[in-house]
Every structure is written in C-alpha cells, then in structure tokens.
Motif scaffolding. Structure first.
Motif, PDB file in Angstrom:
ATOM      1  N   GLY A   1       0.606  -1.339  -0.009  1.00 37.64           N
ATOM      2  CA  GLY A   1       0.033   0.001  -0.061  1.00 37.64           C
ATOM      3  C   GLY A   1       0.940   1.392   0.054  1.00 37.64           C
ATOM      4  O   GLY A   1       0.268   2.397   0.031  1.00 37.64           O
ATOM      5  N   GLU A   2       2.342   1.301   0.001  1.00 36.27           N
ATOM      6  CA  GLU A   2       2.980   2.294  -0.072  1.00 36.27           C
ATOM      7  C   GLU A   2       2.607   2.991  -1.315  1.00 36.27           C
ATOM      8  O   GLU A   2       2.471   2.628  -2.478  1.00 36.27           O
ATOM      9  CB  GLU A   2       4.213   2.068   0.117  1.00 36.27           C
ATOM     10  N   GLY A   3       3.240   4.321  -1.598  1.00 39.26           N
ATOM     11  CA  GLY A   3       3.170   5.130  -2.645  1.00 39.26           C
ATOM     12  C   GLY A   3       3.712   6.527  -2.510  1.00 39.26           C
ATOM     13  O   GLY A   3       4.337   6.879  -1.710  1.00 39.26           O
ATOM     14  N   THR A   4       3.365   7.351  -3.517  1.00 41.39           N
ATOM     15  CA  THR A   4       3.879   8.626  -3.574  1.00 41.39           C
ATOM     16  C   THR A   4       2.502   9.540  -3.518  1.00 41.39           C
ATOM     17  O   THR A   4       1.536   9.218  -4.257  1.00 41.39           O
ATOM     18  CB  THR A   4       4.522   9.010  -4.740  1.00 41.39           C
ATOM     19  N   VAL A   5       2.797  10.766  -3.259  1.00 44.78           N
ATOM     20  CA  VAL A   5       1.663  11.992  -3.346  1.00 44.78           C
ATOM     21  C   VAL A   5       1.632  12.291  -4.626  1.00 44.78           C
ATOM     22  O   VAL A   5       2.395  12.951  -5.182  1.00 44.78           O
ATOM     23  CB  VAL A   5       1.920  12.935  -2.296  1.00 44.78           C
TER      24      VAL A   5
ATOM     25  N   MET B   1      -0.658   4.415  -5.542  1.00 44.73           N
ATOM     26  CA  MET B   1       0.079   3.146  -4.800  1.00 44.73           C
ATOM     27  C   MET B   1       0.899   2.625  -5.688  1.00 44.73           C
ATOM     28  O   MET B   1       0.689   2.779  -7.032  1.00 44.73           O
ATOM     29  CB  MET B   1      -1.126   2.524  -4.462  1.00 44.73           C
ATOM     30  N   ASP B   2       2.152   2.175  -5.079  1.00 44.72           N
ATOM     31  CA  ASP B   2       3.025   1.404  -6.099  1.00 44.72           C
ATOM     32  C   ASP B   2       2.473   0.166  -6.619  1.00 44.72           C
ATOM     33  O   ASP B   2       2.697  -0.199  -7.757  1.00 44.72           O
ATOM     34  CB  ASP B   2       4.196   0.895  -5.280  1.00 44.72           C
ATOM     35  N   GLU B   3       1.322  -0.340  -6.344  1.00 42.18           N
ATOM     36  CA  GLU B   3       0.572  -1.280  -7.069  1.00 42.18           C
ATOM     37  C   GLU B   3      -0.512  -0.898  -7.991  1.00 42.18           C
ATOM     38  O   GLU B   3      -0.650  -1.906  -8.895  1.00 42.18           O
ATOM     39  CB  GLU B   3      -0.305  -2.151  -5.977  1.00 42.18           C
TER      40      GLU B   3
END
Length: 144
Positions: free
Chosen positions: A69-73, A100-102
């Motif tokens: 669930g990590e990602g970037t704004v 999200m990275d996914e």
C-alpha cells in the motif's frame, strides 16, 4: 503496516460508506491491519475501488490480495475549514491522492502531520482503528 490506535477515532464509524458484499474484503482487511486490493487473475492488474470486473481487461476473475500500500503523493490539498465536527481536533489536515506502488490511486486523509507534504513524497499506509470491527485507511510520510 503502521496501525495507530492512540488517537481517539470514536464516532468516525458514522462516516463510513455503505459496506456491500463487493467491498467487505477491503474493510475486513483494514480491521485486521491489512490493506487489500482486488487483483485480476487474467492480467494481474490491481484495482480500487472494487468492481465485479477488471478495469484493465474486462475479465471477471477478481480476487482480493494483501498489498504493502505504499506510494507517492500525486496531489493534495490542506483543509482549514471544519466540514465535520470529528475532524476539528486534526485541523488543519491534508487530503491527498496517493499513487500506490501497486497501481491504483487512493484518496486519503493525512491526519496529524508533523510537517507539510509535497507532491512526490513517499507515503505509507496508517490504519486508524475506530473499534474492534472497524478501521479506516490514512497515509503518513514514510520518514514520519
């Protein structure tokens, strides 16, 4: 996963959308401290929000999987007006679109930030506990 239960989120349950058979696995995952997304068995695409078919290829072979669930704004705003009494204690707060990275983009509150965020900042999920059966997803900076 970063689960924070030290803040009081009593009453936030009234803000939850209607939970349906289609969305139940997402909410069950949060209650268990996990972020879950649908994944297409045909093309491997992750998607949110939940649907009975894949947005990418149209297949109907969807399953639920745990994700980091990590990602970037991707984008954000800072809210300075109290639109609901439950958010008054968190003023001002940020509402961000997280890439999200996914793959999917997630709209999320970012509560209690120690410093302002910027587009491109790395963020991680922070599951906020409402009660024994309910929780909701927010994001915090990776370095917080």
């Amino acid at each position: 996963m970063n689960t924070i239960s030290t803040l009081n989120f009593e009453g936030f349950g009234e803000l939850f959308p209607e939970i349906t058979g289609l969305t139940q696995p997402f909410w069950d995952g949060l209650a268990q401290g996990e972020v879950r997304l649908q994944k297409c068995a045909a093309c491997g695409t992750h998607q949110y929000p939940a649907e009975s078919f894949c947005y990418a290829c149209g297949a109907q072979a969807m399953s639920w999987v745990k994700v980091a669930g990590e990602g970037t704004v991707y984008s954000f705003i800072v809210v300075h007006q109290v639109y609901h009494k439950l958010f008054k204690a968190f003023m001002p707060y940020t509402v961000a679109i997280v890439q999200m990275d996914e793959g999917p983009r997630m709209l999320s509150a970012m509560l209690g930030l120690q410093k302002p965020i910027a587009i491109g900042d790395r963020v991680k999920p922070c599951i906020r506990v409402v009660d024994n059966e309910r929780a909701f997803l927010t994001y915090v900076p990776v370095n917080q």
